[in-house]
Design an enzyme around this catalytic site. Structure first.
Site, PDB file in Angstrom:
ATOM      1  N   GLU A  93       1.216 -19.962   9.732  1.00 32.48           N
ATOM      2  CA  GLU A  93       0.933 -20.772   8.565  1.00 32.48           C
ATOM      3  C   GLU A  93       1.664 -20.224   7.329  1.00 32.48           C
ATOM      4  O   GLU A  93       1.820 -19.021   7.178  1.00 32.48           O
ATOM      5  CB  GLU A  93      -0.581 -20.836   8.342  1.00 32.48           C
ATOM      6  CG  GLU A  93      -1.224 -21.650   9.467  1.00 32.48           C
ATOM      7  CD  GLU A  93      -2.748 -21.675   9.472  1.00 32.48           C
ATOM      8  OE1 GLU A  93      -3.297 -22.647  10.009  1.00 32.48           O
ATOM      9  OE2 GLU A  93      -3.385 -20.746   8.975  1.00 32.48           O
ATOM     10  N   CYS A 106       3.582 -18.287   0.093  1.00 39.70           N
ATOM     11  CA  CYS A 106       2.884 -17.222   0.810  1.00 39.70           C
ATOM     12  C   CYS A 106       3.305 -17.338   2.267  1.00 39.70           C
ATOM     13  O   CYS A 106       3.018 -18.341   2.918  1.00 39.70           O
ATOM     14  CB  CYS A 106       1.378 -17.420   0.632  1.00 39.70           C
ATOM     15  SG  CYS A 106       0.390 -16.258   1.593  1.00 39.70           S
ATOM     16  N   CYS A 113      -2.164 -10.980  14.064  1.00 43.29           N
ATOM     17  CA  CYS A 113      -2.058  -9.732  13.296  1.00 43.29           C
ATOM     18  C   CYS A 113      -2.472  -8.566  14.166  1.00 43.29           C
ATOM     19  O   CYS A 113      -3.340  -8.688  15.022  1.00 43.29           O
ATOM     20  CB  CYS A 113      -2.963  -9.794  12.062  1.00 43.29           C
ATOM     21  SG  CYS A 113      -2.704  -8.403  10.928  1.00 43.29           S
ATOM     22  N   CYS A 117      -9.026  -6.270  10.331  1.00 38.00           N
ATOM     23  CA  CYS A 117      -9.896  -6.277   9.160  1.00 38.00           C
ATOM     24  C   CYS A 117     -11.051  -7.239   9.409  1.00 38.00           C
ATOM     25  O   CYS A 117     -10.848  -8.385   9.792  1.00 38.00           O
ATOM     26  CB  CYS A 117      -9.104  -6.711   7.922  1.00 38.00           C
ATOM     27  SG  CYS A 117      -7.667  -5.664   7.631  1.00 38.00           S
ATOM     28  N   CYS A 338      -6.379 -16.833   0.904  1.00 36.84           N
ATOM     29  CA  CYS A 338      -6.209 -15.523   1.543  1.00 36.84           C
ATOM     30  C   CYS A 338      -7.249 -15.321   2.624  1.00 36.84           C
ATOM     31  O   CYS A 338      -8.434 -15.553   2.422  1.00 36.84           O
ATOM     32  CB  CYS A 338      -6.463 -14.387   0.559  1.00 36.84           C
ATOM     33  SG  CYS A 338      -5.269 -14.214  -0.711  1.00 36.84           S
TER      34      CYS A 338
HETATM   35  N1  SAH Z   1      -1.644  -7.648   6.114  1.00 34.15           N
HETATM   36  C1  SAH Z   1      -1.278  -7.760   4.743  1.00 34.15           C
HETATM   37  C2  SAH Z   1      -1.003  -9.174   4.248  1.00 34.15           C
HETATM   38  C3  SAH Z   1      -1.956 -10.275   4.676  1.00 34.15           C
HETATM   39  S1  SAH Z   1      -3.531 -10.344   3.914  1.00 34.15           S
HETATM   40  C4  SAH Z   1      -2.305  -7.082   3.870  1.00 34.15           C
HETATM   41  O1  SAH Z   1      -3.301  -6.619   4.399  1.00 34.15           O
HETATM   42  O2  SAH Z   1      -2.104  -6.969   2.670  1.00 34.15           O
HETATM   43  C5  SAH Z   1      -3.272 -10.825   2.261  1.00 34.15           C
HETATM   44  C6  SAH Z   1      -4.448 -10.480   1.347  1.00 34.15           C
HETATM   45  O3  SAH Z   1      -5.592 -11.288   1.619  1.00 34.15           O
HETATM   46  C7  SAH Z   1      -4.921  -9.052   1.531  1.00 34.15           C
HETATM   47  O4  SAH Z   1      -5.145  -8.430   0.311  1.00 34.15           O
HETATM   48  C8  SAH Z   1      -6.202  -9.236   2.293  1.00 34.15           C
HETATM   49  O5  SAH Z   1      -7.027  -8.147   2.171  1.00 34.15           O
HETATM   50  C9  SAH Z   1      -6.747 -10.485   1.662  1.00 34.15           C
HETATM   51  N2  SAH Z   1      -7.792 -11.151   2.425  1.00 34.15           N
HETATM   52  C10 SAH Z   1      -7.990 -11.106   3.754  1.00 34.15           C
HETATM   53  N3  SAH Z   1      -9.069 -11.837   4.097  1.00 34.15           N
HETATM   54  C11 SAH Z   1      -9.555 -12.366   2.948  1.00 34.15           C
HETATM   55  C12 SAH Z   1     -10.633 -13.239   2.646  1.00 34.15           C
HETATM   56  N4  SAH Z   1     -11.419 -13.723   3.603  1.00 34.15           N
HETATM   57  N5  SAH Z   1     -10.828 -13.578   1.353  1.00 34.15           N
HETATM   58  C13 SAH Z   1      -9.996 -13.126   0.380  1.00 34.15           C
HETATM   59  N6  SAH Z   1      -8.960 -12.304   0.611  1.00 34.15           N
HETATM   60  C14 SAH Z   1      -8.736 -11.929   1.881  1.00 34.15           C
END
Ligand code: SAH
Length: 345
Positions: A93, A106, A113, A117, A338
């Site tokens: 996406e 973005c 991934c 997380c 995000c």
């Molecule tokens: N792997 C990379 C890039 C992808 S995530 C990273 O970790 O930075 C991009 C951003 O979205 C990161 O800061 C991540 O922590 C955040 N993110 C992930 N899940 C989210 C959610 N459910 N709500 C808001 N931000 C989120």
């Protein structure tokens, strides 16, 4: 079987050599290279300044593994989420995020991934494969086209905050950025590109050594190891001390400040000691903090903290002269925000 090569895996030199080996002139390679990158052609048919015979010869030897915008959803706020189909059928996406003055793309760097997380929808997909440089580049081109079409101006910024962990696909990400910034590609300034990582210390140091010119954002979410490990399990392998050392190294070499992305959750990191730990961590390297609004992903395990907890973060950071921005989410109604990218459509 299909033995055709992916033509965009070739460097310009290799393409020039190919033409010489086939009895043509080297500059034919330059012409084709321009079609492939700066003109982002999907087919050899487009290449009207090379002869039909040459086009047929290219067709016989190569493929252009172009991405395809498979689905497109537009949010009330103008955000567009694209389902991008890759040549082997996988879907990633990419999102266009408009503001009155600029549009940001973005982009994804992996199918799924490799990290897990707990609060992120993409982590449920597991990593299927890395994206190639051209597949990252194509996402940017697609969103630039949408920006021109729907917002009357070209794309202004790129963030690597889509699916995947960019530093786990470092070589391809770097190659894509080379193409995006090169005059032979899109000619965008690296200052308008931000690579966001959960923090892979070894690669952060490598980026500093490589003298990259783009911006670095780190998804911190907690400056206390136990807390961070509970929500970002890979923190066990890359603890905060190592992350800190790599960020100090980055700043020493690049003199560019780091952005910390940080979400505050109820009952997880909304205590006084969480705030104090962040303030302390921010003292190590010049930085700013983006407090990100949490986008819930179905199960309800994580909840956005109260406004008073968030305000407490803001006032404590500001008291210590640390710049803090609150980032509201965009495109929530279409799951484009995000951490919501999980091929729901
Ligand atoms: N792997 C990379 C890039 C992808 S995530 C990273 O970790 O930075 C991009 C951003 O979205 C990161 O800061 C991540 O922590 C955040 N993110 C992930 N899940 C989210 C959610 N459910 N709500 C808001 N931000 C989120």
């Amino acid at each position: 079987m299909n033995k055709k090569k992916d033509i965009r895996a070739l460097t310009k030199e290799a393409l020039r050599d190919f033409f010489v080996e086939n009895g043509d002139k080297a500059f034919r390679g330059n012409q084709v290279y321009e079609w492939l990158w700066s003109k982002a052609s999907h087919t050899f048919e487009d290449m009207t300044n090379v002869s039909k015979a040459t086009r047929a010869m290219l067709e016989e030897n190569f493929v252009i593994n172009h991405i395809k915008v498979d689905s497109m959803q537009r949010s009330k706020d103008g955000t567009i989420k694209n389902g991008i189909k890759l040549h082997d059928g996988f879907i990633v996406e990419s999102v266009l995020i408009p503001t009155p003055k600029r549009t940001t793309a973005c982009v994804s760097s992996q199918v799924g991934c490799s990290l897990d997380c707990k609060f992120c929808a993409t982590s449920r997909l597991k990593r299927m494969r890395n994206l190639n440089p051209d597949e990252i580049y194509d996402q940017v081109v697609a969103i630039d086209n949408q920006s021109r079409l729907y917002h009357n101006h070209k794309l202004s910024n790129i963030v690597f905050m889509g699916m995947g962990e960019p530093l786990m696909n470092y070589n391809n990400v770097i190659k894509s950025i080379e193409k995006i910034t090169s005059p032979e590609g899109l000619g965008m300034s690296p200052k308008r590109i931000t690579v966001s990582t959960s923090g892979v210390p070894k690669i952060i140091k490598k980026m500093a050594d490589d003298e990259v010119k783009f911006n670095l954002a780190v998804s911190l979410h907690s400056a206390i190891d136990e807390v961070r490990t509970s929500i970002m399990p890979f923190n066990t392998n890359f603890p905060l001390d190592d992350l800190r050392a790599s960020l100090e190294y980055w700043y020493e070499k690049t003199e560019r400040i780091i952005t910390y992305e940080y979400i505050v959750w109820k009952g997880i990191n909304d205590r006084k000691e969480d705030i104090q730990a962040l303030v302390k961590f921010c003292g190590y390297v010049p930085c700013k903090v983006n407090l990100i609004e949490y986008n819930p992903i179905d199960d309800g395990e994580f909840q956005q903290a109260s406004s008073s907890a968030i305000n407490s973060y803001i006032s404590n950071l500001e008291m210590h002269d640390i710049t803090v921005n609150v980032r509201r989410s965009r495109g929530k109604d279409i799951d484009a925000a995000c951490g919501q990218l999980a091929n729901k459509s």
